[in-house]
Write a protein that holds these residues in place. Structure first.
Motif, mmCIF file in Angstrom:
data_model
loop_
_atom_site.group_PDB
_atom_site.id
_atom_site.type_symbol
_atom_site.label_atom_id
_atom_site.label_comp_id
_atom_site.label_asym_id
_atom_site.label_seq_id
_atom_site.Cartn_x
_atom_site.Cartn_y
_atom_site.Cartn_z
ATOM 1 N N THR A 30 1.795 6.389 14.326
ATOM 2 C CA THR A 30 0.580 6.639 13.562
ATOM 3 C C THR A 30 0.860 7.784 12.599
ATOM 4 O OG1 THR A 30 -0.750 5.986 15.467
ATOM 5 C CG2 THR A 30 -1.877 7.193 13.716
ATOM 6 N N ALA A 31 0.440 7.636 11.350
ATOM 7 C CA ALA A 31 0.660 8.674 10.332
ATOM 8 C C ALA A 31 -0.494 9.665 10.329
ATOM 9 C CB ALA A 31 0.793 8.030 8.956
ATOM 10 N N PHE A 32 -0.125 10.948 10.313
ATOM 11 C CA PHE A 32 -1.093 12.038 10.220
ATOM 12 C C PHE A 32 -0.646 12.968 9.097
ATOM 13 C CE2 PHE A 32 -1.214 10.771 14.671
ATOM 14 C CZ PHE A 32 -2.570 10.711 14.938
ATOM 15 N N PRO A 33 -1.600 13.637 8.419
ATOM 16 C CA PRO A 33 -1.192 14.654 7.445
ATOM 17 C C PRO A 33 -0.343 15.716 8.146
ATOM 18 C CG PRO A 33 -3.524 14.175 7.244
ATOM 19 C CD PRO A 33 -3.039 13.482 8.487
ATOM 20 N N LEU A 34 0.570 16.293 7.428
ATOM 21 C CA LEU A 34 1.507 17.268 7.999
ATOM 22 C C LEU A 34 0.796 18.425 8.695
ATOM 23 C CD1 LEU A 34 4.546 17.635 8.253
ATOM 24 C CD2 LEU A 34 4.515 18.868 6.111
ATOM 25 N N ALA A 35 -0.351 18.826 8.201
ATOM 26 C CA ALA A 35 -1.075 19.966 8.778
ATOM 27 C C ALA A 35 -1.984 19.573 9.950
ATOM 28 C CB ALA A 35 -1.912 20.643 7.704
ATOM 29 N N ALA A 36 -2.052 18.303 10.291
ATOM 30 C CA ALA A 36 -2.955 17.860 11.361
ATOM 31 C C ALA A 36 -2.561 18.456 12.704
ATOM 32 C CB ALA A 36 -2.943 16.335 11.467
ATOM 33 N N PRO A 37 -3.545 18.837 13.515
ATOM 34 C CA PRO A 37 -3.247 19.349 14.860
ATOM 35 C C PRO A 37 -2.917 18.179 15.791
ATOM 36 C CG PRO A 37 -5.606 19.354 14.485
ATOM 37 C CD PRO A 37 -4.964 18.890 13.211
ATOM 38 N N ILE A 38 -1.667 18.076 16.184
ATOM 39 C CA ILE A 38 -1.211 16.981 17.039
ATOM 40 C C ILE A 38 -0.814 17.571 18.378
ATOM 41 C CG2 ILE A 38 0.498 15.167 17.326
ATOM 42 C CD1 ILE A 38 0.696 15.248 14.188
ATOM 43 N N ASN A 39 -1.386 17.055 19.442
ATOM 44 C CA ASN A 39 -1.080 17.551 20.775
ATOM 45 C C ASN A 39 -0.544 16.423 21.633
ATOM 46 O OD1 ASN A 39 -1.998 20.232 20.353
ATOM 47 N ND2 ASN A 39 -4.092 19.473 20.451
ATOM 48 N N GLY A 40 0.376 16.763 22.504
ATOM 49 C CA GLY A 40 0.909 15.793 23.443
ATOM 50 C C GLY A 40 2.403 15.640 23.321
ATOM 51 N N ALA A 41 2.929 14.861 24.232
ATOM 52 C CA ALA A 41 4.363 14.599 24.260
ATOM 53 C C ALA A 41 4.658 13.340 23.451
ATOM 54 C CB ALA A 41 4.816 14.415 25.700
ATOM 55 N N GLY A 42 5.790 13.346 22.762
ATOM 56 C CA GLY A 42 6.165 12.161 22.007
ATOM 57 C C GLY A 42 7.273 12.418 21.026
ATOM 58 N N ILE A 43 7.351 11.535 20.055
ATOM 59 C CA ILE A 43 8.352 11.620 19.001
ATOM 60 C C ILE A 43 7.601 11.802 17.694
ATOM 61 C CG2 ILE A 43 10.101 10.344 17.692
ATOM 62 C CD1 ILE A 43 9.450 9.725 21.353
ATOM 63 N N CYS A 44 8.051 12.752 16.885
ATOM 64 C CA CYS A 44 7.438 12.928 15.574
ATOM 65 C C CYS A 44 8.525 12.795 14.510
ATOM 66 C CB CYS A 44 6.706 14.256 15.460
ATOM 67 S SG CYS A 44 7.717 15.711 15.717
ATOM 68 N N ILE A 45 8.112 12.240 13.381
ATOM 69 C CA ILE A 45 9.017 12.057 12.253
ATOM 70 C C ILE A 45 8.334 12.659 11.031
ATOM 71 C CG2 ILE A 45 10.286 10.422 10.822
ATOM 72 C CD1 ILE A 45 10.109 8.406 13.115
ATOM 73 N N LEU A 46 8.952 13.670 10.441
ATOM 74 C CA LEU A 46 8.456 14.241 9.197
ATOM 75 C C LEU A 46 8.832 13.275 8.077
ATOM 76 C CD1 LEU A 46 9.542 17.961 9.703
ATOM 77 C CD2 LEU A 46 7.344 16.905 10.252
ATOM 78 N N VAL A 47 7.842 12.857 7.283
ATOM 79 C CA VAL A 47 8.075 11.834 6.261
ATOM 80 C C VAL A 47 7.469 12.233 4.927
ATOM 81 C CG1 VAL A 47 8.201 9.925 7.925
ATOM 82 C CG2 VAL A 47 5.991 10.550 6.918
ATOM 83 N N ARG A 48 7.949 11.558 3.898
ATOM 84 C CA ARG A 48 7.368 11.691 2.571
ATOM 85 C C ARG A 48 7.051 10.280 2.067
ATOM 86 N NH1 ARG A 48 12.934 13.337 -0.211
ATOM 87 N NH2 ARG A 48 13.785 11.251 -0.460
ATOM 88 N N PRO A 49 6.117 10.183 1.117
ATOM 89 C CA PRO A 49 5.862 8.876 0.516
ATOM 90 C C PRO A 49 7.022 8.530 -0.406
ATOM 91 C CG PRO A 49 4.482 10.548 -0.486
ATOM 92 C CD PRO A 49 5.221 11.212 0.632
ATOM 93 N N PRO A 50 7.151 7.286 -0.765
ATOM 94 C CA PRO A 50 8.257 6.908 -1.654
ATOM 95 C C PRO A 50 8.076 7.478 -3.055
ATOM 96 C CG PRO A 50 6.746 5.080 -1.369
ATOM 97 C CD PRO A 50 6.289 6.165 -0.434
ATOM 98 N N GLU A 51 9.166 7.660 -3.747
ATOM 99 C CA GLU A 51 9.099 8.118 -5.141
ATOM 100 C C GLU A 51 8.330 7.104 -5.978
ATOM 101 O OE1 GLU A 51 10.116 11.055 -6.337
ATOM 102 O OE2 GLU A 51 10.707 11.613 -4.315
ATOM 103 N N ASP A 52 8.531 5.826 -5.690
ATOM 104 C CA ASP A 52 7.829 4.749 -6.376
ATOM 105 C C ASP A 52 6.865 4.123 -5.386
ATOM 106 O OD1 ASP A 52 6.922 2.516 -7.716
ATOM 107 O OD2 ASP A 52 8.892 1.540 -7.825
ATOM 108 N N PRO A 53 5.554 4.392 -5.484
ATOM 109 C CA PRO A 53 4.584 3.856 -4.526
ATOM 110 C C PRO A 53 4.591 2.336 -4.413
ATOM 111 C CG PRO A 53 3.573 5.562 -5.853
ATOM 112 C CD PRO A 53 4.924 5.270 -6.455
ATOM 113 N N ALA A 54 5.110 1.634 -5.419
ATOM 114 C CA ALA A 54 5.191 0.174 -5.346
ATOM 115 C C ALA A 54 6.371 -0.273 -4.480
ATOM 116 C CB ALA A 54 5.310 -0.417 -6.743
ATOM 117 N N ALA A 55 7.291 0.637 -4.216
ATOM 118 C CA ALA A 55 8.471 0.298 -3.413
ATOM 119 C C ALA A 55 8.074 0.141 -1.945
ATOM 120 C CB ALA A 55 9.523 1.388 -3.557
ATOM 121 N N PHE A 56 8.796 -0.706 -1.264
ATOM 122 C CA PHE A 56 8.507 -0.939 0.154
ATOM 123 C C PHE A 56 9.768 -1.431 0.841
ATOM 124 C CE2 PHE A 56 6.781 -2.985 3.897
ATOM 125 C CZ PHE A 56 5.811 -2.088 4.278
ATOM 126 N N ALA A 57 10.775 -0.568 0.942
ATOM 127 C CA ALA A 57 12.006 -1.023 1.562
ATOM 128 C C ALA A 57 12.718 0.121 2.257
ATOM 129 C CB ALA A 57 12.929 -1.619 0.502
#
Length: 130
Positions: A30-57
């Motif tokens: 599930t995607a959350f804004p970087l500043a969102a308060p996230i609690n619990g155990a799990g895996i997190c991935i810091l991500v950015r949107p694509p340079e070209d929003p039309a891209a999807f690969a």
């Protein structure tokens, strides 16, 4: 950083994503804004949107850093400076996979995803991105 990245919200179609590890296992995130308060155990991935929003690969999000943690909301558990490095690279969101099956399970999932996604801020790439 572009204006797109400064005012970015999660597109509804990309708020829930699946990612495949090198083993072929599929994980839901599930995607959350970087500043969102996230609690619990799990895996997190810091991500950015694509340079070209039309891209999807192969995914809408570009992974920058993957980490498993007992307490994802505790920023102190992140390696020093990693969030700042990710922000400089355009990070706007964190993908979260909640997992309370223990440290070994979280480590295995994170390693599986790092091998498949090859995020630049993990391991060798972290030194070159600094």
């Amino acid at each position: 950083m572009s204006e797109l990245h400064n005012n970015y919200t999660t597109p509804l179609a990309h708020a829930v994503v699946t990612l495949q590890g090198i083993t072929g296992q599929i994980y839901g995130f599930t995607a959350f804004p970087l500043a969102a308060p996230i609690n619990g155990a799990g895996i997190c991935i810091l991500v950015r949107p694509p340079e070209d929003p039309a891209a999807f690969a192969p995914s809408y999000w570009t992974p920058l850093y993957v980490r498993g943690s007992q307490a994802m909301g505790d920023r102190a558990t992140m390696p020093r400076g990693i969030i700042e490095q990710a922000r400089r690279m355009g990070a706007t969101h964190v993908l979260v996979h909640f997992c309370d099956r223990g440290e070994d399970a979280r480590r295995a999932i994170a390693e599986d995803l790092v091998a498949a996604l090859r995020p630049p801020l993990n391991a060798e790439g972290r030194r070159t991105a600094a």
